[in-house]
Design a protein around this motif. Structure first.
Motif, PDB file in Angstrom:
ATOM      1  N   ARG A 105       1.850   9.113  -4.150  1.00  8.56           N
ATOM      2  CA  ARG A 105       0.874  10.024  -4.038  1.00  8.56           C
ATOM      3  C   ARG A 105       1.496  11.370  -3.640  1.00  8.56           C
ATOM      4  O   ARG A 105       1.382  12.421  -3.805  1.00  8.56           O
ATOM      5  CB  ARG A 105      -0.364   9.691  -3.505  1.00  8.56           C
ATOM      6  CG  ARG A 105      -1.365  10.701  -3.389  1.00  8.56           C
ATOM      7  CD  ARG A 105      -2.744  10.151  -2.723  1.00  8.56           C
ATOM      8  NE  ARG A 105      -3.440   9.106  -3.342  1.00  8.56           N
ATOM      9  CZ  ARG A 105      -4.442   8.640  -2.718  1.00  8.56           C
ATOM     10  NH1 ARG A 105      -4.841   9.078  -1.492  1.00  8.56           N
ATOM     11  NH2 ARG A 105      -5.295   7.781  -3.449  1.00  8.56           N
ATOM     12  N   ILE A 106       2.095  10.978  -2.152  1.00  9.66           N
ATOM     13  CA  ILE A 106       2.722  12.103  -1.249  1.00  9.66           C
ATOM     14  C   ILE A 106       3.946  12.750  -2.285  1.00  9.66           C
ATOM     15  O   ILE A 106       4.088  13.815  -2.134  1.00  9.66           O
ATOM     16  CB  ILE A 106       3.148  11.496  -0.179  1.00  9.66           C
ATOM     17  CG1 ILE A 106       2.129  11.146   0.737  1.00  9.66           C
ATOM     18  CG2 ILE A 106       3.774  12.569   0.722  1.00  9.66           C
ATOM     19  CD1 ILE A 106       2.367  10.462   1.983  1.00  9.66           C
ATOM     20  N   LEU A 165       0.737  -1.327  -0.045  1.00 12.21           N
ATOM     21  CA  LEU A 165       0.038  -0.050   0.023  1.00 12.21           C
ATOM     22  C   LEU A 165       0.812   1.236   0.037  1.00 12.21           C
ATOM     23  O   LEU A 165       0.620   2.395  -0.673  1.00 12.21           O
ATOM     24  CB  LEU A 165      -0.842   0.039   1.236  1.00 12.21           C
ATOM     25  CG  LEU A 165      -2.075  -0.842   1.253  1.00 12.21           C
ATOM     26  CD1 LEU A 165      -2.663  -1.006   2.467  1.00 12.21           C
ATOM     27  CD2 LEU A 165      -3.241  -0.380   0.104  1.00 12.21           C
ATOM     28  N   MET A 166       2.201   1.124   0.720  1.00 15.48           N
ATOM     29  CA  MET A 166       2.823   2.513   0.672  1.00 15.48           C
ATOM     30  C   MET A 166       3.456   2.595  -0.461  1.00 15.48           C
ATOM     31  O   MET A 166       3.418   3.734  -0.955  1.00 15.48           O
ATOM     32  CB  MET A 166       4.030   2.288   1.924  1.00 15.48           C
ATOM     33  CG  MET A 166       3.318   2.121   3.464  1.00 15.48           C
ATOM     34  SD  MET A 166       2.376   3.870   3.642  1.00 15.48           S
ATOM     35  CE  MET A 166       0.902   3.317   3.719  1.00 15.48           C
ATOM     36  N   SER A 167       4.203   1.512  -0.973  1.00 15.31           N
ATOM     37  CA  SER A 167       4.860   1.715  -2.249  1.00 15.31           C
ATOM     38  C   SER A 167       4.057   1.797  -3.548  1.00 15.31           C
ATOM     39  O   SER A 167       4.610   2.490  -4.401  1.00 15.31           O
ATOM     40  CB  SER A 167       5.892   0.630  -2.238  1.00 15.31           C
ATOM     41  OG  SER A 167       5.079  -0.677  -2.629  1.00 15.31           O
ATOM     42  N   VAL A 171       0.515   3.148  -3.510  1.00 12.43           N
ATOM     43  CA  VAL A 171      -0.162   4.002  -3.386  1.00 12.43           C
ATOM     44  C   VAL A 171       0.315   5.373  -2.601  1.00 12.43           C
ATOM     45  O   VAL A 171       0.178   6.555  -3.140  1.00 12.43           O
ATOM     46  CB  VAL A 171      -1.764   3.616  -2.772  1.00 12.43           C
ATOM     47  CG1 VAL A 171      -2.607   4.655  -2.701  1.00 12.43           C
ATOM     48  CG2 VAL A 171      -2.131   2.096  -3.339  1.00 12.43           C
ATOM     49  N   ALA A 172       0.216   5.101  -1.373  1.00 12.87           N
ATOM     50  CA  ALA A 172       0.586   6.364  -0.644  1.00 12.87           C
ATOM     51  C   ALA A 172       1.711   7.169  -0.957  1.00 12.87           C
ATOM     52  O   ALA A 172       1.675   8.403  -1.080  1.00 12.87           O
ATOM     53  CB  ALA A 172       0.722   5.741   1.100  1.00 12.87           C
ATOM     54  N   LEU A 173       2.922   6.571  -1.007  1.00 15.96           N
ATOM     55  CA  LEU A 173       4.166   7.206  -1.307  1.00 15.96           C
ATOM     56  C   LEU A 173       4.412   7.915  -2.545  1.00 15.96           C
ATOM     57  O   LEU A 173       4.697   9.056  -2.664  1.00 15.96           O
ATOM     58  CB  LEU A 173       5.526   6.337  -1.090  1.00 15.96           C
ATOM     59  CG  LEU A 173       5.400   5.643   0.295  1.00 15.96           C
ATOM     60  CD1 LEU A 173       6.541   4.830   0.467  1.00 15.96           C
ATOM     61  CD2 LEU A 173       5.713   6.779   1.327  1.00 15.96           C
TER      62      LEU A 173
END
Lengths: 278, 178
Positions: free
Chosen positions: B53-54, B45-47, B49-51
């Motif tokens: 995006r940020i 999810l981090m690699s 989606v979240a990162l």
């Protein structure tokens, strides 16, 4: 009728609350036992190929940790605001904090490991902070969890180090500028220190969380124990209460600090894999 | 409250009772499996989606800030140029005003000078006229003094002596006195 229902609700709430409170006071050996908070209890028994992989309270809090932190990071940034909202700027701050941590210790080459370092930092931080809620389970207080994370890091360092540098990775154990006589000794020390890394990495986090929670529980346990002794005991219980409040603040600091230490050591070990000669 | 009871429950609801829970190896498999599942999911999810995006948010923002800074620099240059043009125009206008004032002063002075010269010339002629007239009057008056003296002498002599004295004698006598 609705009035009756409400009455009965209040009544039943009291009924539930009272045994709980009584239990706390009467069965102090159980409630004050500082170890029982680390017990793992099965919520959904499950067994695959002879291995017990039940869904436990530990698994529940792993899911909660991942769910809450992923939901927070993804939802707060969904606006993609040019001017961030408060919550979005928290996500950005965590991102930039970890990014600068990694860039400063491992250089821009290390940024390919950014998702891993970020995930480790956020996972450990949120897991530690979850542990600060009363009655919550602290997943990082179990050595197997911290050891798994530490071996993940060291395994990655070894695999990436050999994949990128080949046998040059072994230069990690041979510092330059050491006189030949001392070389065997230095190499032995370097190897020992490398082997101790996953142990120190996992034990540091585990021991900090474990010891902190036990201390907190012991001091908090003094309060009901002393309170039962009557007026003098109640007055005397003020001291452990103060300690408990102070320790809670300290534990919040430790929760952050240990996640930070784990992340920064991960960055430094990854730096060794990227630039083995020092 | 019921769930807390199970979590803080009596030790021994698991197989390995009496073992310090973090060292109870019967729970290791379950913890490892669930850690792998949850942490693996979190990493994904981090690699994915979240990162990204940020990082795109931060990139867009820094681009935007750089763009705004460029725009601000451009505007500052523009305003600097405008200020310089204004200063130059102001200096020109000031020098022009100075020149106009100087010219006005010069013409005024020249006019006053000619006027004064005219008045002075006029006065000089008037003074000269007056002087000639005074000289004429004086000369005439002087001419008549001898005659008056002669007449007075004649009258005096004739009164005193009773005799007649020639005019020529009187004239010579007056002349010898004056």
């Amino acid at each position: 009728m609705p009035n009756d229902l409400r009455m009965s609700n209040i009544f039943s709430a009291k009924v539930i609350f009272r045994p709980c409170r009584l239990r706390f006071e009467d069965e102090t050996p159980v409630a004050d036992d500082p170890i029982s908070q680390f017990n793992i209890s099965k919520i959904l028994p499950l067994e695959v190929a002879g291995y017990d992989i039940s869904f436990t309270n530990s698994a529940l809090f792993m899911v909660a940790t991942v769910g809450v932190s992923a939901a927070f990071l993804i939802m707060t940034t969904s606006g993609r605001g040019l001017i961030p909202t408060r919550m979005q700027s928290i996500s950005e701050m965590i991102y930039e904090f970890v990014a600068s941590l990694l860039r400063e210790s491992a250089g821009s080459e290390g940024m390919k490991f950014f998702p891993l370092v970020f995930s480790l930092f956020v996972f450990i931080l949120v897991a530690n902070l979850f542990g600060m809620f009363p009655y919550f389970f602290t997943i990082t207080s179990h050595i197997i969890v911290t050891a798994a994370l530490a071996f993940l890091v060291i395994g990655l360092v070894i695999v990436y180090g050999f994949w990128k540098n080949g046998l040059g990775f072994l230069k990690l154990f041979v510092p330059s500028g050491v006189p030949g006589v001392l070389m065997p000794l230095i190499v032995a020390i370097e190897i020992m220190s490398f082997i101790s890394r996953p142990i120190s990495l996992s034990v540091r986090l585990f021991a900090n969380m474990l010891a902190g929670h036990i201390t907190l529980k012991v001091f908090a346990g003094f309060i009901p124990m002393l309170s039962k002794l009557g007026f003098v005991g109640v007055v005397g219980a003020i001291l452990p209460l103060g300690f408990t409040v102070a320790l809670t603040a300290l534990e919040f600091l430790v929760a952050f600090l240990q996640a930070y230490v784990f992340a920064i050591l991960t960055c430094m070990y990854l730096n060794d894999a990227i630039h083995p000669s020092h | 409250m019921a769930s807390t009871n199970t979590e803080t429950g009596v030790p021994g609801d698991q197989g390995g009772s009496g073992v310090f829970p973090p060292f109870d190896s019967s729970s290791f498999a379950s913890q490892l499996v669930w850690l792998a599942i949850t942490f693996g999911l979190f990493y994904l999810l981090m690699s994915r989606v979240a990162l990204p995006r940020i990082s795109s948010i931060l990139e867009v923002r820094s681009d935007r800030i750089a763009q705004d800074l460029d725009e601000a620099n451009r505007l500052r240059d523009e305003s600097d140029a405008a200020i310089a043009a204004y200063e130059q125009e102001l200096a020109e206008a000031r020098s022009r005003a100075h020149a106009i004032a100087q010219e006005a002063r010069d013409t005024a002075k020249a006019e006053v000078d000619t006027k004064r010269a005219g008045v002075e010339a006029d006065l000089a002629t008037k003074i000269a006229d007056a002087e000639t007239r005074i000289a004429g009057i004086k000369k005439k008056a002087m001419g008549e003094v001898g005659k008056i003296a002669e007449e007075t002498t004649d009258a005096l002599v004739s009164e005193l002596l009773g005799g007649k004295v020639t005019k020529a004698d009187i004239a010579s006598a007056v002349k010898s006195v004056s």
